[in-house]
Design a protein around this motif. Structure first.
Motif, short mmCIF file in Angstrom:
data_model
loop_
_atom_site.label_atom_id
_atom_site.label_comp_id
_atom_site.label_asym_id
_atom_site.label_seq_id
_atom_site.Cartn_x
_atom_site.Cartn_y
_atom_site.Cartn_z
N GLU A 65 0.77 -1.35 0.03
CA GLU A 65 -0.01 0.07 -0.07
C GLU A 65 0.73 1.12 -0.05
N ALA A 66 1.97 1.10 0.74
CA ALA A 66 2.97 2.35 0.42
C ALA A 66 3.41 2.68 -0.65
N LEU A 67 3.84 1.72 -1.63
CA LEU A 67 4.35 1.75 -2.82
C LEU A 67 3.27 2.29 -3.64
N GLU A 68 1.92 1.88 -3.49
CA GLU A 68 0.93 2.62 -4.29
C GLU A 68 0.77 3.92 -3.88
N GLY A 89 9.20 -4.07 6.17
CA GLY A 89 9.79 -2.92 6.05
C GLY A 89 11.10 -2.92 5.38
N THR A 90 11.84 -3.99 5.30
CA THR A 90 13.25 -4.10 4.93
C THR A 90 13.10 -4.06 3.30
N VAL A 91 12.25 -4.90 2.79
CA VAL A 91 11.75 -4.80 1.32
C VAL A 91 11.31 -3.65 0.96
N LEU A 92 10.31 -2.95 1.73
CA LEU A 92 9.84 -1.63 1.30
C LEU A 92 11.10 -0.67 1.22
N ALA A 93 11.99 -0.76 2.17
CA ALA A 93 13.32 0.40 2.32
C ALA A 93 13.85 0.05 0.67
N GLY A 94 14.36 -1.12 0.64
CA GLY A 94 15.04 -1.28 -0.74
C GLY A 94 14.12 -1.00 -1.97
N ARG A 98 15.51 1.98 -4.72
CA ARG A 98 15.74 1.85 -6.00
C ARG A 98 14.84 2.71 -6.76
N HIS A 99 13.65 3.06 -6.56
CA HIS A 99 12.57 3.91 -7.21
C HIS A 99 12.56 5.40 -6.81
N HIS A 100 13.01 5.52 -5.55
CA HIS A 100 12.86 7.17 -5.24
C HIS A 100 14.20 7.60 -4.71
N GLY A 101 15.42 6.92 -4.92
CA GLY A 101 16.70 7.63 -4.75
C GLY A 101 16.96 7.89 -3.20
N ASP A 102 17.22 8.98 -2.74
CA ASP A 102 17.80 9.17 -1.31
C ASP A 102 16.63 9.61 -0.39
N MET A 103 15.47 9.20 -0.76
CA MET A 103 14.28 9.54 0.24
C MET A 103 14.66 9.11 1.71
N PRO A 104 14.74 9.67 2.82
CA PRO A 104 14.84 9.27 4.14
C PRO A 104 13.88 8.50 4.54
N ILE A 105 14.43 7.27 5.17
CA ILE A 105 13.43 6.22 5.63
C ILE A 105 13.85 6.16 7.40
N LEU A 106 13.03 6.02 7.97
CA LEU A 106 13.03 5.79 9.59
C LEU A 106 12.20 4.32 9.78
N MET A 107 12.97 3.37 10.08
CA MET A 107 12.49 2.16 10.39
C MET A 107 12.31 2.03 11.93
N MET A 108 11.09 1.24 12.41
CA MET A 108 10.75 1.08 13.70
C MET A 108 10.53 -0.42 13.82
N SER A 109 10.67 -0.67 15.13
CA SER A 109 10.37 -2.16 15.46
C SER A 109 10.42 -2.50 16.83
#
Length: 147
Positions: A65-68, A89-94, A98-109
């Motif tokens: 849903e995030a990619l959409e 989240g790790t697959v999403l981050a990768g 690949r598709h959006h360059g250097d967009m910042p990502i904050l992962m939580m768990s």
């Protein structure tokens, strides 16, 4: 009736066209943050905190849903859980990288940081307090100065 006609005539003389560009430049840009988590209560809490801090928050329930959402909108930061159904989240981050360059990502768990977590992904362990989250967010995507 005469005063109503007088008011209407006065309103027509207002330089509304001249006022609109000035009014639009006074509205500051609100960076958009995409919150991705399969827990609705956490998504709502984060959206409210981000909106209250001056960001515009949108929500997704999982990585697909995030990619959409990313296809059709401008997002400056993605906050994502690690463990989610359909796409974690790790697959999403990768995929974002690949598709959006250097967009910042904050992962939580609630679990430890994934061993394969790339250096370009920030990590926040759950549970966290909102002040700690906001420190990460403002470091990754600072708010524009107030007008």
């Amino acid at each position: 009736m005469g005063s109503e006609a007088s008011l209407t005539a006065s309103l027509r003389r207002l330089p509304v066209g001249d006022m609109l560009p000035r009014m639009q430049t006074q509205v500051p840009h609100r960076p958009t943050v995409l919150v991705v988590d399969d827990e609705p209560v956490l998504r709502t809490m984060l959206r409210r905190a981000l909106d209250g801090a001056g960001y515009r928050a949108v929500e997704a329930t999982d990585g697909l849903e995030a990619l959409e959402l990313l296809r059709g909108s401008t997002v400056e930061l993605v906050i994502t859980d690690v463990r989610m159904p359909r796409m974690d989240g790790t697959v999403l981050a990768g995929t974002i990288r690949r598709h959006h360059g250097d967009m910042p990502i904050l992962m939580m768990s609630a679990y430890s940081a994934p061993l394969d977590l790339p250096a370009w992904v920030a990590f926040l362990p759950k549970p966290f307090d909102l002040a700690d989250l906001m420190r990460h967010v403002t470091r990754l995507v600072p708010l524009p100065p107030a007008a």
